[in-house]
Design an enzyme around this catalytic site. Structure first.
Site, short mmCIF file in Angstrom:
data_model
loop_
_atom_site.label_atom_id
_atom_site.label_comp_id
_atom_site.label_asym_id
_atom_site.label_seq_id
_atom_site.Cartn_x
_atom_site.Cartn_y
_atom_site.Cartn_z
N CYS A 116 -11.80 20.20 -3.21
CA CYS A 116 -11.72 19.48 -1.93
C CYS A 116 -11.26 20.38 -0.79
O CYS A 116 -11.29 19.97 0.37
CB CYS A 116 -10.78 18.29 -2.05
SG CYS A 116 -11.19 17.24 -3.44
N HIS A 263 -8.08 16.11 4.50
CA HIS A 263 -8.98 15.73 3.42
C HIS A 263 -8.73 14.27 3.06
O HIS A 263 -7.58 13.82 2.98
CB HIS A 263 -8.74 16.65 2.21
CG HIS A 263 -9.39 16.13 0.97
ND1 HIS A 263 -10.74 15.82 0.93
CD2 HIS A 263 -8.89 15.82 -0.26
CE1 HIS A 263 -11.03 15.36 -0.27
NE2 HIS A 263 -9.93 15.35 -1.01
N ASN A 293 -13.41 9.33 -1.52
CA ASN A 293 -13.18 10.78 -1.56
C ASN A 293 -14.49 11.48 -1.94
O ASN A 293 -14.95 11.34 -3.07
CB ASN A 293 -12.08 11.06 -2.58
CG ASN A 293 -11.77 12.54 -2.73
OD1 ASN A 293 -12.47 13.39 -2.20
ND2 ASN A 293 -10.71 12.84 -3.49
O1 UT7 Z 1 -9.18 15.05 -3.70
C1 UT7 Z 1 -8.14 15.51 -4.52
C2 UT7 Z 1 -8.26 14.86 -5.82
N1 UT7 Z 1 -7.60 13.65 -6.09
C3 UT7 Z 1 -6.52 13.08 -5.49
O2 UT7 Z 1 -6.08 13.48 -4.46
C4 UT7 Z 1 -5.91 11.92 -6.17
C5 UT7 Z 1 -4.41 11.83 -5.94
N2 UT7 Z 1 -3.81 10.71 -6.64
C6 UT7 Z 1 -3.97 9.44 -6.25
O3 UT7 Z 1 -4.63 9.17 -5.27
C7 UT7 Z 1 -3.25 8.36 -7.04
O4 UT7 Z 1 -2.40 8.97 -7.98
C8 UT7 Z 1 -4.21 7.37 -7.78
C9 UT7 Z 1 -4.92 6.53 -6.76
C10 UT7 Z 1 -5.21 8.17 -8.61
C11 UT7 Z 1 -3.41 6.46 -8.69
O5 UT7 Z 1 -2.44 5.75 -7.94
P1 UT7 Z 1 -0.92 5.69 -8.42
O6 UT7 Z 1 -0.20 4.85 -7.48
O7 UT7 Z 1 -0.45 7.12 -8.58
O8 UT7 Z 1 -1.06 4.97 -9.79
P2 UT7 Z 1 -0.52 5.42 -11.22
O9 UT7 Z 1 -1.40 6.48 -11.79
O10 UT7 Z 1 0.94 5.71 -11.11
O11 UT7 Z 1 -0.73 4.11 -12.05
C12 UT7 Z 1 0.03 2.90 -11.76
C13 UT7 Z 1 -0.55 1.77 -12.59
C14 UT7 Z 1 -0.77 2.14 -14.05
O12 UT7 Z 1 -0.46 1.00 -14.84
P3 UT7 Z 1 0.96 0.92 -15.60
O13 UT7 Z 1 1.01 2.11 -16.49
O14 UT7 Z 1 1.98 0.95 -14.52
O15 UT7 Z 1 0.86 -0.39 -16.30
C15 UT7 Z 1 -2.25 2.37 -14.15
O16 UT7 Z 1 -2.78 2.12 -15.44
O17 UT7 Z 1 -1.82 1.39 -12.10
C16 UT7 Z 1 -2.78 1.37 -13.16
N3 UT7 Z 1 -4.08 1.70 -12.62
C17 UT7 Z 1 -4.93 0.77 -12.14
N4 UT7 Z 1 -4.83 -0.58 -12.06
C18 UT7 Z 1 -5.86 -1.24 -11.52
C19 UT7 Z 1 -4.66 2.93 -12.47
N5 UT7 Z 1 -5.85 2.80 -11.90
C20 UT7 Z 1 -6.05 1.48 -11.69
C21 UT7 Z 1 -7.09 0.71 -11.13
N6 UT7 Z 1 -6.95 -0.62 -11.06
N7 UT7 Z 1 -8.22 1.29 -10.64
#
Ligand code: UT7
Length: 336
Positions: A116, A263, A293
């Site tokens: 990215c 980005h 993204n």
């Molecule tokens: O371009 C560069 C590349 N990528 C990035 O910049 C991505 C950077 N990271 C992010 O944007 C975020 O970390 C995400 C959007 C990917 C995830 O958000 P988060 O707030 O960090 O969520 P998390 O990974 O801490 O997960 C929290 C909860 C989990 O459930 P539990 O373990 O708390 O029960 C996940 O299983 O949210 C759950 N979860 C979802 N729930 C519903 C993860 N994805 C989803 C989903 N829908 N799509």
């Protein structure tokens, strides 16, 4: 303009985004997620998906639109840099296809793989070639940068934590030599975090030591695998660091900026950077709600939208920040 004050300035922009919008509601039918979760955690409402075109076709369309805006001939281009992590082929490069499609026969052409951060890495390269005087080498006066990503081809649509984020699209800029342009840059990578975002290569076959040809075993998990939390932590640390360093090198303060272009990974990351740096949210435009993204294409697509809607004015000061797989990051401070 003398040999000593040649700067790289963005002269024109172009983009291509596919028509098909994959909404959060549609994703809810594919994985266990909800519109509310996606909007609250990422700011995304929909992303564009390209079911038909090759990356080459998307890239060349965006490139032609930028070239048309510039009023230049394809023969005026000296160098073409494409940024992609989803090239149609291992080889040739996407840049060589674009060069052929445009008939830019005076340009040399190559790809970069900087995730990215591809746009800022490409701008840094364009700026270095344009600003430097290299005896006995081709003068580089006009550079085409194209960032084109078919991320839907490598997205794992069974992984709810990543498939909600990504979309397809292409953005392009024409960069030329001028007295105003890039003021400063701060480019970095943190390879210790390289495994945070991985899309494994596919291997056709291997030759064993005793000379037998074996079909390579399929990769354990095809498609992109990401440790979202780690990337999030990296982004909210690295982007403000690069921003402050870039502004200092340019001799500017954040309030002197007309726009901060980030980005488009996650609206929460954008808002965290706004808070950390005390930026005016009105100066931090975004497209993440509509396009998700699109990796390196995010920034040039956003610039093209701003440019075509008349938001960008000659002399505006922009800080442009990229970050992503690698882990790469960097900031370019430039005058429009
Ligand atoms: O371009 C560069 C590349 N990528 C990035 O910049 C991505 C950077 N990271 C992010 O944007 C975020 O970390 C995400 C959007 C990917 C995830 O958000 P988060 O707030 O960090 O969520 P998390 O990974 O801490 O997960 C929290 C909860 C989990 O459930 P539990 O373990 O708390 O029960 C996940 O299983 O949210 C759950 N979860 C979802 N729930 C519903 C993860 N994805 C989803 C989903 N829908 N799509």
């Amino acid at each position: 303009m003398t040999e000593n004050n040649r700067r790289a300035r963005i002269l024109a922009t172009g983009s291509y985004v596919p028509e098909f919008a994959l909404t959060n509601e549609a994703l809810c039918r594919m994985v266990d997620t909800s519109d509310e979760w996606i909007r609250e955690r990422t700011g995304i409402r929909e992303r564009r998906i390209n079911p038909n075109l090759s990356n080459r076709e998307m890239a060349s369309t965006a490139a032609k639109r930028a070239l048309e805006m510039s009023g230049l001939s394809p023969l005026d281009l000296d160098m073409i840099i494409c940024s992609t992590i989803t090239n149609d082929n291992y080889t040739p490069s996407l840049a060589c296809y674009v060069q052929g499609d445009l008939g830019a026969s005076n340009a040399f052409a190559f790809d970069i793989n900087a995730g990215c951060s591809g746009f800022v890495y490409a701008m840094e390269n364009a700026s270095a070639f344009i600003s430097s005087s290299r005896p006995n080498a081709k003068a580089v006066n006009h550079v085409l940068i194209v960032c084109s990503e078919n991320l839907s081809r490598i997205t794992d649509y069974t992984d709810r934590s990543s498939c909600v984020l990504f979309g397809d699209g292409a953005g392009a800029v024409i960069v030329g030599a001028d007295e105003v342009g890039v003021l400063a840059s701060y480019m970095r990578a943190d390879g210790k975090g390289a495994n945070s975002i991985v899309a494994p290569a596919l291997t056709a076959a291997t030759v064993t030591e005793d000379g037998r040809v074996e079909t390579a075993p399929p990769v354990e998990k095809p498609g992109l695998v990401m440790n979202g939390r780690e990337v999030y932590r990296f982004a909210v640390r690295a982007v403000p660091e690069a921003f402050e360093a870039g502004l200092k090198l340019a001799g500017l303060t954040a309030d002197q900026l007309d726009y901060a272009i980030l980005h488009q990974a996650n609206l929460r990351i954008i808002n965290a950077v706004i808070d950390r740096l005390g930026l005016d949210p009105a100066k931090v435009p975004f497209t993440i709600d509509r396009y998700g993204n699109t990796s390196s294409a995010c920034i040039p697509v956003l610039l093209d939208e701003m440019n075509r809607s008349g938001k960008l004015k000659r002399g505006d000061k922009l800080a442009i920040a990229g970050f992503g797989s690698g882990l790469t990051y960097g900031v370019i401070v430039t005058e429009w």
